[in-house]
Enzyme design. Structure first.
Site, PDB file in Angstrom:
ATOM      1  N   PHE A   1      13.033 -34.047  21.550  1.00 27.49           N
ATOM      2  CA  PHE A   1      13.917 -33.027  22.112  1.00 27.49           C
ATOM      3  C   PHE A   1      13.342 -32.338  23.332  1.00 27.49           C
ATOM      4  CE2 PHE A   1      17.203 -33.114  18.965  1.00 27.49           C
ATOM      5  CZ  PHE A   1      16.564 -33.682  17.853  1.00 27.49           C
TER       6      PHE A   1
ATOM      7  N   GLN B   1      11.842 -32.725   9.844  1.00 31.29           N
ATOM      8  CA  GLN B   1      12.896 -32.137  10.671  1.00 31.29           C
ATOM      9  C   GLN B   1      13.787 -33.254  11.223  1.00 31.29           C
ATOM     10  OE1 GLN B   1      10.879 -28.756  13.256  1.00 31.29           O
ATOM     11  NE2 GLN B   1       9.412 -30.380  12.821  1.00 31.29           N
TER      12      GLN B   1
ATOM     13  N   HIS C   1      16.610 -30.669   8.284  1.00 32.35           N
ATOM     14  CA  HIS C   1      17.695 -30.578   9.284  1.00 32.35           C
ATOM     15  C   HIS C   1      18.793 -31.600   9.024  1.00 32.35           C
ATOM     16  CE1 HIS C   1      14.620 -28.552  12.181  1.00 32.35           C
ATOM     17  NE2 HIS C   1      15.026 -27.742  11.248  1.00 32.35           N
TER      18      HIS C   1
ATOM     19  N   THR D   1       9.361 -41.301  18.335  1.00 30.03           N
ATOM     20  CA  THR D   1       9.512 -41.765  19.723  1.00 30.03           C
ATOM     21  C   THR D   1       9.024 -43.205  19.875  1.00 30.03           C
ATOM     22  OG1 THR D   1       7.376 -40.769  20.299  1.00 30.03           O
ATOM     23  CG2 THR D   1       9.352 -39.466  20.781  1.00 30.03           C
TER      24      THR D   1
ATOM     25  N   CYS E   1      39.082 -35.003   8.907  1.00 27.93           N
ATOM     26  CA  CYS E   1      38.968 -35.523   7.537  1.00 27.93           C
ATOM     27  C   CYS E   1      40.292 -36.104   7.056  1.00 27.93           C
ATOM     28  CB  CYS E   1      38.526 -34.393   6.615  1.00 27.93           C
ATOM     29  SG  CYS E   1      38.386 -34.869   4.890  1.00 27.93           S
TER      30      CYS E   1
ATOM     31  N   SER F   1       5.382 -32.795  16.129  1.00 29.23           N
ATOM     32  CA  SER F   1       6.315 -31.681  16.246  1.00 29.23           C
ATOM     33  C   SER F   1       5.752 -30.619  17.195  1.00 29.23           C
ATOM     34  CB  SER F   1       6.578 -31.023  14.881  1.00 29.23           C
ATOM     35  OG  SER F   1       7.473 -29.925  15.041  1.00 29.23           O
ATOM     36  N   SER F   2       6.613 -30.018  17.988  1.00 28.76           N
ATOM     37  CA  SER F   2       6.187 -28.958  18.913  1.00 28.76           C
ATOM     38  C   SER F   2       6.019 -27.630  18.171  1.00 28.76           C
ATOM     39  CB  SER F   2       7.227 -28.798  20.020  1.00 28.76           C
ATOM     40  OG  SER F   2       8.488 -28.465  19.452  1.00 28.76           O
TER      41      SER F   2
ATOM     42  N   ASN G   1      -0.454 -34.509  17.361  1.00 28.67           N
ATOM     43  CA  ASN G   1       0.669 -34.341  18.282  1.00 28.67           C
ATOM     44  C   ASN G   1       0.189 -34.682  19.696  1.00 28.67           C
ATOM     45  OD1 ASN G   1       3.500 -33.423  18.270  1.00 28.67           O
ATOM     46  ND2 ASN G   1       2.751 -32.018  19.841  1.00 28.67           N
TER      47      ASN G   1
HETATM   48  N1  APR Z   1       2.949 -39.290  18.980  1.00 27.29           N
HETATM   49  C1  APR Z   1       2.580 -37.983  18.777  1.00 27.29           C
HETATM   50  N2  APR Z   1       3.278 -36.913  19.263  1.00 27.29           N
HETATM   51  C2  APR Z   1       4.375 -37.199  19.996  1.00 27.29           C
HETATM   52  C3  APR Z   1       4.805 -38.526  20.273  1.00 27.29           C
HETATM   53  C4  APR Z   1       4.031 -39.608  19.720  1.00 27.29           C
HETATM   54  N3  APR Z   1       4.377 -40.865  19.898  1.00 27.29           N
HETATM   55  N4  APR Z   1       5.942 -38.465  21.024  1.00 27.29           N
HETATM   56  C5  APR Z   1       6.198 -37.138  21.208  1.00 27.29           C
HETATM   57  N5  APR Z   1       5.253 -36.386  20.609  1.00 27.29           N
HETATM   58  C6  APR Z   1       5.194 -34.922  20.486  1.00 27.29           C
HETATM   59  C7  APR Z   1       5.557 -34.181  21.761  1.00 27.29           C
HETATM   60  O1  APR Z   1       4.377 -33.890  22.472  1.00 27.29           O
HETATM   61  C8  APR Z   1       6.244 -32.906  21.245  1.00 27.29           C
HETATM   62  O2  APR Z   1       5.306 -31.826  21.187  1.00 27.29           O
HETATM   63  O3  APR Z   1       6.169 -34.564  19.536  1.00 27.29           O
HETATM   64  C9  APR Z   1       6.656 -33.250  19.809  1.00 27.29           C
HETATM   65  C10 APR Z   1       8.169 -33.268  19.590  1.00 27.29           C
HETATM   66  O4  APR Z   1       8.613 -31.954  19.724  1.00 27.29           O
HETATM   67  P1  APR Z   1      10.185 -31.644  19.817  1.00 27.29           P
HETATM   68  O5  APR Z   1      10.829 -32.553  20.767  1.00 27.29           O
HETATM   69  O6  APR Z   1      10.298 -30.180  20.034  1.00 27.29           O
HETATM   70  O7  APR Z   1      10.708 -32.066  18.366  1.00 27.29           O
HETATM   71  P2  APR Z   1      10.643 -31.243  16.995  1.00 27.29           P
HETATM   72  O8  APR Z   1       9.401 -30.439  16.887  1.00 27.29           O
HETATM   73  O9  APR Z   1      10.946 -32.183  15.918  1.00 27.29           O
HETATM   74  O10 APR Z   1      11.905 -30.239  17.178  1.00 27.29           O
HETATM   75  C11 APR Z   1      12.279 -29.447  16.115  1.00 27.29           C
HETATM   76  O11 APR Z   1      14.294 -28.824  17.238  1.00 27.29           O
HETATM   77  O12 APR Z   1      15.962 -29.467  18.615  1.00 27.29           O
HETATM   78  C12 APR Z   1      15.672 -29.167  17.316  1.00 27.29           C
HETATM   79  O13 APR Z   1      16.758 -29.888  15.344  1.00 27.29           O
HETATM   80  C13 APR Z   1      15.917 -30.318  16.364  1.00 27.29           C
HETATM   81  O14 APR Z   1      14.571 -31.018  14.469  1.00 27.29           O
HETATM   82  C14 APR Z   1      14.524 -30.642  15.824  1.00 27.29           C
HETATM   83  C15 APR Z   1      13.786 -29.346  16.023  1.00 27.29           C
END
Ligand code: APR
Length: 259
Positions: A35, A103, A123, A28, A156, A197-198, A222
């Site tokens: 997401f 991911q 992914h 981000t 294709c 990651s969430s 996170n």
């Molecule tokens: N620093 C630390 N944490 C951050 C930052 C930052 N700058 N910006 C966002 N976050 C945290 C958010 O608080 C959130 O909990 O990163 C997390 C991102 O979570 P998701 O948006 O759920 O992304 P992710 O965990 O990668 O999702 C997994 O879901 O939609 C599918 O295929 C897609 O690979 C993805 C998978």
């Protein structure tokens, strides 16, 4: 906070097998929305509309998919690695990184300097497009050019099959080699570091559990709480970039490296 970061750095210095596990939160600060945060991709689009079965089902769904994918690619294409990506690449150079399990589909680990063999993309990637029938691979920009010229769901050249970004959609099979290797390395590591990651999407989110159950220390960096915070050895609720930059500084001091 400083003590926590020094402790993580000390664990990195003494670790024999460090795994970094990254999610959209890592990117981000590079301008790519995640997401599930407010304003994130799933805030603007319903994930149900983008599962793999829908993509296969109709031309309308494919056109909608490419519309979303094109919007996402517009933030991925110009993105540059941030301090957290650069710190992970530096950990590889210092010989401290067993592997990065990601991911993310943005390819920023490679732009930061991590090597192909050290990054497991669970992914897939948005940087390439592949034919679902003959597996022919296309450069993403070439296909985006066709879309700009009016093709809504490109086919294709080779076999007329459906073209799709080489990412793994919900309902699509996970890449077998990468997934198996990620499980295996997670079971052998001594330090597992989650960054951005969430931890709600399976099977990727099972990796921290595999590591913890096999005796590894678990660190979570996170911005928001995750379902695994309670079982982690150390949790930092903060921005990945500045947090990893400070940890790297302490790691270098711990390794006796002067900049
Ligand atoms: N620093 C630390 N944490 C951050 C930052 C930052 N700058 N910006 C966002 N976050 C945290 C958010 O608080 C959130 O909990 O990163 C997390 C991102 O979570 P998701 O948006 O759920 O992304 P992710 O965990 O990668 O999702 C997994 O879901 O939609 C599918 O295929 C897609 O690979 C993805 C998978």
């Amino acid at each position: 906070m400083e003590d926590k970061l020094k402790k993580i750095a000390q664990w990195v210095v003494t670790s024999k097998k460090l795994i970094v596990f990254s999610g959209a939160g890592l990117s981000t600060e590079s301008g790519i929305p995640d997401f599930r945060s407010p304003g994130g991709v799933w805030d603007r689009y319903d994930p149900e509309d983008f599962n793999f079965q829908n993509f296969l089902a109709s031309e309308t769904s494919r056109e909608k998919y490419w519309q979303m994918a094109t919007e996402m690619y517009e933030s991925i294409k110009p993105a540059q690695p941030n301090l957290a990506h650069l710190a992970i690449a530096e950990l590889e150079k210092l010989g401290k990184l067993d592997c990065a399990i990601t991911q993310n589909i943005d390819g920023l680990h490679f732009k930061a300097g991590n090597s192909e063999e050290k990054v497991l993309q669970l992914h897939g990637t948005a940087i390439f497009v592949s034919c679902l029938s003959c597996k022919k691979r296309y450069d993403r920009d070439e296909i985006q050019e066709r879309i700009k010229k009016g093709q809504k769901a490109p086919r294709c050249d080779n076999c007329g099959g459906l073209l799709k970004p080489a990412t793994i959609s919900f309902g699509q099979s996970m890449p077998e080699k990468e997934t198996q290797e990620a499980y295996h390395r997670s079971s052998l590591c001594d330090l597992f570091m989650v960054i951005g990651s969430s931890l709600v999407v399976q099977p990727a989110a099972a990796m921290p559990l595999v590591a913890k159950r096999n005796g590894a220390r678990l660190v979570i960096i996170n911005r928001d709480p995750t379902p695994y915070d309670d079982m982690a050895d150390l949790v930092i609720h903060g921005q990945a970039g500045p947090t990893m930059a400070i940890i790297l500084e302490h790691v270098k001091k711990g390794l006796g490296i002067r900049d």
